[in-house]
Design a protein around this motif. Structure first.
Motif, mmCIF file in Angstrom:
data_model
loop_
_atom_site.group_PDB
_atom_site.id
_atom_site.type_symbol
_atom_site.label_atom_id
_atom_site.label_comp_id
_atom_site.label_asym_id
_atom_site.label_seq_id
_atom_site.Cartn_x
_atom_site.Cartn_y
_atom_site.Cartn_z
ATOM 1 N N ARG A 1 -19.554 3.505 39.119
ATOM 2 C CA ARG A 1 -20.780 4.000 38.492
ATOM 3 C C ARG A 1 -21.909 4.104 39.509
ATOM 4 N NH1 ARG A 1 -21.524 4.362 33.137
ATOM 5 N NH2 ARG A 1 -23.047 5.863 33.874
ATOM 6 N N GLY A 2 -22.670 5.156 39.382
ATOM 7 C CA GLY A 2 -23.771 5.373 40.326
ATOM 8 C C GLY A 2 -23.274 5.814 41.692
ATOM 9 N N SER B 1 -24.925 14.855 40.344
ATOM 10 C CA SER B 1 -24.373 13.950 39.326
ATOM 11 C C SER B 1 -24.116 14.749 38.054
ATOM 12 C CB SER B 1 -25.396 12.875 38.973
ATOM 13 O OG SER B 1 -25.553 11.973 40.014
ATOM 14 N N THR C 1 -22.449 10.699 31.616
ATOM 15 C CA THR C 1 -21.384 9.751 31.972
ATOM 16 C C THR C 1 -21.319 8.611 30.947
ATOM 17 O OG1 THR C 1 -21.876 10.282 34.265
ATOM 18 C CG2 THR C 1 -20.399 8.424 33.898
ATOM 19 N N SER D 1 -22.653 8.577 43.141
ATOM 20 C CA SER D 1 -23.043 9.833 43.796
ATOM 21 C C SER D 1 -23.841 9.629 45.078
ATOM 22 C CB SER D 1 -23.868 10.698 42.840
ATOM 23 O OG SER D 1 -23.072 11.097 41.767
ATOM 24 N N GLU E 1 -19.430 15.470 36.047
ATOM 25 C CA GLU E 1 -19.867 16.126 37.284
ATOM 26 C C GLU E 1 -19.278 17.536 37.389
ATOM 27 O OE1 GLU E 1 -19.761 12.924 37.104
ATOM 28 O OE2 GLU E 1 -21.494 12.231 38.261
HETATM 29 N N1 ASP Z 1 -22.477 10.157 36.957
HETATM 30 C C1 ASP Z 1 -22.065 8.927 37.556
HETATM 31 C C2 ASP Z 1 -22.748 7.763 36.866
HETATM 32 O O1 ASP Z 1 -23.612 7.986 36.034
HETATM 33 C C3 ASP Z 1 -22.294 8.880 39.021
HETATM 34 C C4 ASP Z 1 -23.744 8.988 39.436
HETATM 35 O O2 ASP Z 1 -24.577 9.532 38.737
HETATM 36 O O3 ASP Z 1 -24.051 8.534 40.549
HETATM 37 O O4 ASP Z 1 -22.404 6.654 37.145
#
Ligand code: ASP
Ligand code: MG
Length: 463
Positions: free
Chosen positions: A213-214, A43, A49, A216, A133
């Motif tokens: 979002r999230g 990430s 982010t 990864s 990233e």
């Molecule tokens: N960096 C991205 C986020 O914070 C993806 C991730 O971390 O999963 O949403």
């Protein structure tokens, strides 16, 4: 001899600074020593982010200078400092800083664009957020090499093929598989560690997309399953899934293993488990997913698999939700049960309010749901269907674990333990995975501690 490929994903907190990345390096090293061939997905560095998103919004709101300042004084400094520690004495420190600066200059140009147009489109944001990233993985792959772990930086935009649904792109599995085999496989087959960006991909026109979002974890599951790795490891800052929320119960401990459905139930209850739907591709292909703590790499984590052994019948974890309402509706006139249930649940569906539990009896229907801003409207609409009776301030406590309550004496023990609490609803979940109780909100935490003691701290419970 060909080593066993595994996929290791490191989240934001696991790459948040030089110390975290040094940890990552030692974890990767020990995997290699154990005969594995790791494929890395990372990430952006912790919080980056969010900060990028904040900058983009500032630029849109005509605060370009403030936005650029954050890029220069926060984002640049964090990455530069990290390089300073990780690559100290490497000789290519300056070269890497120049590469980082190129990316950071592009970021600033993009910000200028936003402030000129005064508009943020999902397409723009995907490109913009991908820099988080791209910055982190550049540092990670260089640091691995400097610390004697051969690594190659890969560009996930050339690997993860998606549709053009910006901000929530849908992966094209067959096309991504071809790219993985072309680009990533030769790297680990040559005993080097491929380092890929999580969350980022591109559509068929080469325009950058993200998985949301999230995302990864989803990237990890996609890459891992398409490469048929032996296991996927999600490295985070907690020791896997815990038996309950440690803020409520200090005795909470790591759950050794969960089935996919058990993990889904926990997430549904709002437990801080990774989003199970994101690891579905791996689970479908029977690849186990481990959730591990990069700050305590020796600690046991949680293993999530498609099924757990049929006869385990053990309670796994306790989850809970507070701030719910228990509402009963009694029809004004005789009406068929199913029809009435449809009318009542229809009100919830129409207002997009989630339902947590439903009970039905001769006299009417009871619904337990979250008290959201739609609450008053829902209540008004239900009043047209029948007489309503409301208990506000209830909560839901669920014990997750396949059919554990069918074991001899289990249910008696649990109910006996809850004797002093008012129980509004008591039910066994559809797939036999969760046993849940609707109790008074004020009792939720005590009920959780009470059950935790019985199920996980004492030997009295048959296990
Ligand atoms: N960096 C991205 C986020 O914070 C993806 C991730 O971390 O999963 O949403
Ligand atoms: Mg993150």
């Amino acid at each position: 001899m060909q080593k066993t490929p595994i996929l290791m994903k490191f989240g934001g907190t696991s790459v948040e600074n030089a110390k975290a990345i040094l940890n990552l390096i030692s974890i990767v090293k020990s995997k290699i020593e154990q005969g594995f061939s790791p494929i890395l997905v990372a990430s952006a560095m912790g919080k980056i982010t969010d900060r990028l998103l904040f900058c983009a919004n500032l630029a849109k709101e005509n605060q370009l200078e403030k936005a650029k300042e954050i890029v220069r004084d926060e984002i640049r400094i964090l990455h530069f400092n990290t390089v300073g520690v990780l690559l100290k004495g490497a000789g290519n420190e300056e070269e890497i800083r120049r590469k980082l600066d190129l990316l950071l200059e592009e970021l600033k140009d993009l910000l200028t664009g936003v402030s000129l147009y005064g508009e943020l489109t999902p397409r723009f944001l995907d490109t913009f957020l991908s820099y988080g990233e791209r910055l982190s993985t550049l540092i990670i792959s260089e640091a691995l090499n400097f610390h004697k772990v051969k690594a190659n930086l890969c560009d996930s935009r050339k690997v993860l093929v998606t549709d053009s649904h910006f901000a929530k792109a849908v992966p094209d599995f067959p096309k991504t598989k071809i790219k993985l085999e072309e680009i990533v496989k030769p790297i680990y087959e040559a005993d080097s560690v491929p380092v890929l960006q999580g969350f980022v991909g591109s559509d068929e026109n080469g325009i950058t997309t993200t998985l949301g979002r999230g995302g990864s974890d989803f990237s990890a599951a996609i890459f891992g399953s398409l490469l048929s790795v032996a296991q996927i490891e999600i490295w985070t800052d907690v020791s896997g899934v815990l038996t309950t929320d440690p803020r409520i119960c200090s005795e909470a401990k790591t759950v050794e293993s969960l089935s996919f459905n058990e993990a889904s139930e926990l997430a549904y209850f709002g437990a801080k488990v990774l989003h199970p739907s994101t690891i579905r591709p791996a689970i479908e292909r029977k690849i186990p997913v481990y959730i591990l703590n990069s700050k305590k790499p020796q600690a046991e984590g949680t293993k999530i698999t498609k099924n757990v052994s049929k006869d385990s019948q053990e309670p796994k974890a306790i989850a809970f939700k507070e701030g719910l309402v228990n509402l009963q509706v009694v029809p004004f006139e005789m009406i068929q049960h199913a029809e009435f249930l449809a009318l009542v649940t229809g009100v919830f569906a129409k207002n997009k309010v989630n339902v947590d539990a439903v009970t039905i009896s001769e006299s009417g229907v009871g619904i337990v749901f979250e008290k959201t801003s739609e609450y008053d409207r829902v209540k008004q609409e239900l009043k047209l269907l029948g007489e309503i009776k409301v208990s506000e301030n209830v909560g839901l406590v669920g014990i997750v674990g396949k059919n554990f309550w069918l074991k001899k004496d289990s249910l008696e023990l649990i109910l006996h333990n809850l004797m002093n609490f008012k129980i509004h609803v008591f039910s066994q979940g559809t797939l036999g995975i969760v046993l849940s109780f609707v109790v008074e909100s004020k009792d939720v935490q005590e009920v959780v501690r009470n059950l935790h003691k019985l199920l996980f701290e004492k030997n009295e419970f048959v296990r």
